[in-house]
Design a protein around this motif. Structure first.
Motif, mmCIF file in Angstrom:
data_model
loop_
_atom_site.group_PDB
_atom_site.id
_atom_site.type_symbol
_atom_site.label_atom_id
_atom_site.label_comp_id
_atom_site.label_asym_id
_atom_site.label_seq_id
_atom_site.Cartn_x
_atom_site.Cartn_y
_atom_site.Cartn_z
ATOM 1 N N GLN A 198 5.801 15.257 -3.938
ATOM 2 C CA GLN A 198 7.601 15.700 -3.917
ATOM 3 C C GLN A 198 7.717 15.282 -2.713
ATOM 4 O OE1 GLN A 198 7.850 17.572 -6.251
ATOM 5 N NE2 GLN A 198 6.314 17.403 -7.307
ATOM 6 N N GLY A 199 7.789 14.728 -1.868
ATOM 7 C CA GLY A 199 7.469 13.836 -1.000
ATOM 8 C C GLY A 199 8.861 12.500 -1.326
ATOM 9 N N PHE A 200 7.255 12.050 -1.952
ATOM 10 C CA PHE A 200 7.512 10.486 -2.468
ATOM 11 C C PHE A 200 8.814 10.677 -4.054
ATOM 12 C CE2 PHE A 200 4.189 9.197 -0.661
ATOM 13 C CZ PHE A 200 4.574 7.944 0.011
ATOM 14 N N ARG A 201 8.912 12.164 -5.057
ATOM 15 C CA ARG A 201 9.374 12.069 -5.860
ATOM 16 C C ARG A 201 11.198 11.568 -4.734
ATOM 17 N NH1 ARG A 201 10.751 15.675 -9.857
ATOM 18 N NH2 ARG A 201 10.709 17.689 -8.751
ATOM 19 N N GLU A 202 11.515 12.836 -4.345
ATOM 20 C CA GLU A 202 12.764 13.044 -3.748
ATOM 21 C C GLU A 202 13.187 11.631 -3.503
ATOM 22 O OE1 GLU A 202 15.317 15.050 -0.552
ATOM 23 O OE2 GLU A 202 12.997 15.615 -0.282
ATOM 24 N N LEU A 203 12.545 10.772 -2.654
ATOM 25 C CA LEU A 203 12.932 9.255 -2.244
ATOM 26 C C LEU A 203 13.065 8.549 -2.958
ATOM 27 C CD1 LEU A 203 13.336 7.771 -0.109
ATOM 28 C CD2 LEU A 203 10.823 7.074 0.454
ATOM 29 N N MET A 204 12.139 7.985 -4.427
ATOM 30 C CA MET A 204 12.388 7.697 -5.146
ATOM 31 C C MET A 204 13.515 8.062 -5.946
ATOM 32 S SD MET A 204 11.147 5.172 -4.822
ATOM 33 C CE MET A 204 11.919 4.160 -5.483
ATOM 34 N N GLU A 205 13.710 9.395 -6.365
ATOM 35 C CA GLU A 205 14.489 9.570 -7.448
ATOM 36 C C GLU A 205 16.120 9.533 -6.805
ATOM 37 O OE1 GLU A 205 13.912 13.298 -8.651
ATOM 38 O OE2 GLU A 205 11.700 13.268 -9.763
ATOM 39 N N TRP A 213 23.461 -2.424 -4.525
ATOM 40 C CA TRP A 213 22.578 -2.562 -4.476
ATOM 41 C C TRP A 213 21.623 -3.051 -3.303
ATOM 42 C CZ3 TRP A 213 20.484 -7.192 -2.536
ATOM 43 C CH2 TRP A 213 21.114 -8.144 -1.822
ATOM 44 N N ALA A 214 22.342 -2.897 -2.773
ATOM 45 C CA ALA A 214 22.092 -3.307 -0.905
ATOM 46 C C ALA A 214 21.673 -2.535 -0.403
ATOM 47 C CB ALA A 214 22.995 -3.741 -0.453
ATOM 48 N N GLU A 215 21.921 -1.242 -0.690
ATOM 49 C CA GLU A 215 21.194 -0.159 -0.059
ATOM 50 C C GLU A 215 19.791 0.680 -1.064
ATOM 51 O OE1 GLU A 215 21.871 4.332 1.426
ATOM 52 O OE2 GLU A 215 23.993 3.605 0.774
ATOM 53 N N GLN A 216 19.876 0.588 -1.752
ATOM 54 C CA GLN A 216 18.836 0.867 -2.790
ATOM 55 C C GLN A 216 18.153 -0.139 -2.305
ATOM 56 O OE1 GLN A 216 17.580 0.935 -7.537
ATOM 57 N NE2 GLN A 216 19.468 1.221 -6.589
ATOM 58 N N PHE A 217 18.376 -1.224 -2.273
ATOM 59 C CA PHE A 217 17.264 -2.343 -1.551
ATOM 60 C C PHE A 217 16.655 -2.299 -0.202
ATOM 61 C CE2 PHE A 217 16.634 -6.086 1.019
ATOM 62 C CZ PHE A 217 15.345 -6.676 1.359
ATOM 63 N N VAL A 218 17.557 -1.242 0.262
ATOM 64 C CA VAL A 218 16.996 -1.177 1.870
ATOM 65 C C VAL A 218 16.442 0.221 1.572
ATOM 66 C CG1 VAL A 218 17.474 -0.031 3.919
ATOM 67 C CG2 VAL A 218 18.902 -1.670 3.011
ATOM 68 N N ALA A 219 16.498 1.281 0.581
ATOM 69 C CA ALA A 219 15.560 2.113 0.789
ATOM 70 C C ALA A 219 14.403 2.152 -0.229
ATOM 71 C CB ALA A 219 16.629 3.078 -0.546
ATOM 72 N N VAL A 220 14.879 0.694 -1.142
ATOM 73 C CA VAL A 220 13.483 0.935 -1.516
ATOM 74 C C VAL A 220 12.149 0.201 -0.987
ATOM 75 C CG1 VAL A 220 12.000 -0.168 -4.262
ATOM 76 C CG2 VAL A 220 13.877 1.911 -3.423
ATOM 77 N N ASN A 221 12.775 -1.249 -0.823
ATOM 78 C CA ASN A 221 11.898 -2.811 -0.266
ATOM 79 C C ASN A 221 11.301 -2.511 1.128
ATOM 80 O OD1 ASN A 221 12.266 -2.894 -3.039
ATOM 81 N ND2 ASN A 221 11.927 -5.277 -2.681
ATOM 82 N N LEU A 222 12.612 -1.293 2.125
ATOM 83 C CA LEU A 222 12.262 -1.522 3.429
ATOM 84 C C LEU A 222 11.854 -0.172 3.606
ATOM 85 C CD1 LEU A 222 15.119 -3.535 4.576
ATOM 86 C CD2 LEU A 222 13.303 -4.192 3.635
ATOM 87 N N VAL A 223 12.078 0.785 2.669
ATOM 88 C CA VAL A 223 11.297 2.053 3.175
ATOM 89 C C VAL A 223 10.424 2.696 2.517
ATOM 90 C CG1 VAL A 223 12.046 4.736 3.755
ATOM 91 C CG2 VAL A 223 12.819 2.717 4.614
ATOM 92 N N ALA A 224 10.689 2.990 0.922
ATOM 93 C CA ALA A 224 9.769 3.503 0.311
ATOM 94 C C ALA A 224 8.216 2.194 0.094
ATOM 95 C CB ALA A 224 10.566 3.718 -0.941
ATOM 96 N N ARG A 225 8.850 1.332 -0.388
ATOM 97 C CA ARG A 225 8.020 0.206 -0.411
ATOM 98 C C ARG A 225 6.561 0.656 0.631
ATOM 99 N NH1 ARG A 225 6.897 -3.935 -4.346
ATOM 100 N NH2 ARG A 225 5.028 -5.234 -3.006
ATOM 101 N N PRO A 226 7.065 0.469 2.126
ATOM 102 C CA PRO A 226 6.379 0.229 3.311
ATOM 103 C C PRO A 226 4.894 1.705 3.387
ATOM 104 C CG PRO A 226 7.684 -0.628 3.758
ATOM 105 C CD PRO A 226 8.046 -0.551 2.568
ATOM 106 N N ALA A 227 6.133 2.696 2.844
ATOM 107 C CA ALA A 227 5.347 3.946 2.815
ATOM 108 C C ALA A 227 5.048 4.124 1.975
ATOM 109 C CB ALA A 227 6.071 5.524 2.875
ATOM 110 N N ILE A 228 5.007 3.492 0.647
ATOM 111 C CA ILE A 228 3.497 3.901 -0.294
ATOM 112 C C ILE A 228 2.541 3.009 -0.119
ATOM 113 C CG2 ILE A 228 3.082 3.054 -2.519
ATOM 114 C CD1 ILE A 228 5.920 3.350 -3.348
ATOM 115 N N ASP A 229 2.526 1.766 0.526
ATOM 116 C CA ASP A 229 1.878 0.815 0.947
ATOM 117 C C ASP A 229 0.669 1.448 1.701
ATOM 118 O OD1 ASP A 229 2.653 -1.518 -0.365
ATOM 119 O OD2 ASP A 229 3.697 -2.728 1.584
ATOM 120 N N ALA A 230 1.510 2.132 3.142
ATOM 121 C CA ALA A 230 1.106 2.974 4.289
ATOM 122 C C ALA A 230 -0.294 4.085 3.588
ATOM 123 C CB ALA A 230 1.557 3.206 5.397
ATOM 124 N N ALA A 231 0.768 4.802 2.201
ATOM 125 C CA ALA A 231 -0.138 6.391 2.752
ATOM 126 C C ALA A 231 -1.564 5.974 1.190
ATOM 127 C CB ALA A 231 1.189 7.490 2.342
#
Length: 338
Positions: A198-205, A213-231
């Motif tokens: 549910q944490g990842f679902r809320e983050l991505m939804e 475009w720029a904020e979504q880039f930060v949210a996904v490539n600079l936050v969500a992707r590093p979180a996915i990579d780490a977890a």
């Protein structure tokens, strides 16, 4: 003195690259200055009141992240369609070999029931998460302010489509070897209802409906992707190895090759934005604010997932620190050259 408006002397091929005073590279020829939808008032040449034009003006042209020349950005790896296919052909051959080798050794039948249950809960539903990142990359490719940025998002989208397919393939394999576990039938319910996701679902939804475009880039490539990579690609991989699932560990390592390439150009794009003359300081403050805003959701996603992966452990805190360090280093390194 020659007249630049003299149509009897047309510009030469690649005229926009003549300032380099050398023959342009393949990357420069096929990647630079290709967008024609960048007019400030009517991006799609259909009038400023057309909904599509208004969307691009609002969420791309008027994004608060500014740069005088987005076309000046360059992918540090200078990937083009031809070289991307060459790279991924080798990657696909490697993954095919891993799958074939472990299948011949009846790898799946040797997994414990407890670990199989964990795979059904924490691995096979990941195709939904990866698909959300793929959708984001496709949207960002459409909204990118230059063709060199657009290409990076296109290749990122291709990466994730590839891994969605691989997770689906593994789901089918596990369903064949463990038919009573629910593989292929319960993934959507897990994604939508299991606390682990549910944490990842809320983050991505939330990220997917952040249209700038720029904020979504930060949210996904600079936050969500590093979180996915780490977890998932690192923590899940390590736990898989401990449970005798060498195949999953090796697949995660292969996937990290794509992630590392995306992280590299994402960092380069942030650096480029922070070097933007009069806009540099404003861009720096903006990116930091977005990282703080989205970082909290990223940390919550890591905590929920890692608690399910290793209940009662400090894994979540360790992974959260790793993801936070990745975000901080990205801004810190960018600031150093800004």
């Amino acid at each position: 003195m020659s007249d630049p408006n003299d149509v009897s002397r047309p510009l030469k091929t690649w005229s926009h690259l003549t300032k380099n005073r050398r023959r342009p590279t393949e990357y420069e020829i096929v990647s630079t200055n290709l967008l024609w939808s960048t007019d400030d008032e009517a991006p799609w040449a259909m009038g400023p009141d057309v909904p599509l034009s208004k969307w691009y003006v609002k969420y791309r042209n008027e994004s608060p992240l500014r740069h005088a020349d987005w076309d000046g950005f360059r992918d540090p790896d200078q990937i083009v369609y031809r070289t991307y296919n060459m790279i991924q052909d080798g990657q696909e051959a490697h993954v095919d070999a891993l799958l074939d080798d472990h299948n011949k050794n009846e790898h799946d039948s040797g997994l414990s029931d407890e670990w199989v249950a964990q795979l059904a809960r924490l691995y096979t539903p990941s195709r939904y998460l990866l698909h959300t990142v793929q959708m984001s990359a496709a949207y960002l490719a459409a909204l990118a302010p230059s063709s060199t940025i657009e290409n990076c998002f296109i290749f990122e989208s291709g990466d994730h489509l590839r891994w969605v397919s691989r997770v689906a393939y593994r789901t089918a394999e596990l369903a064949g070897s463990h038919p009573s576990t629910g593989f292929g039938r319960q993934e959507r319910a897990r994604w939508e209802d299991d606390d682990a996701w549910q944490g990842f679902r809320e983050l991505m939804e939330r990220a997917l409906v952040t249209w700038d475009w720029a904020e979504q880039f930060v949210a996904v490539n600079l936050v969500a992707r590093p979180a996915i990579d780490a977890a998932i690609l690192r923590a899940l991989s390590a736990v898989a190895q401990e449970n005798g699932d060498t195949l999953l560990a090796l697949l995660c390592r292969a996937q990290l090759i794509d992630s590392d390439r995306t992280q590299k150009w994402s960092q380069a794009l942030v650096e480029y934005a922070l070097q933007s003359g009069d806009h540099g300081q404003a861009n720096r403050d903006l990116v930091r604010g977005w990282l703080d805003k989205w970082g909290a959701l990223g940390d919550a996603a890591i905590d929920a997932y890692c608690q399910a992966l290793v209940p009662g452990s400090d894994l979540g805190a360790e992974v959260r620190r790793a993801a936070a360090s990745a975000r901080a280093s990205l801004v810190r390194e960018s600031t150093a050259v800004g």
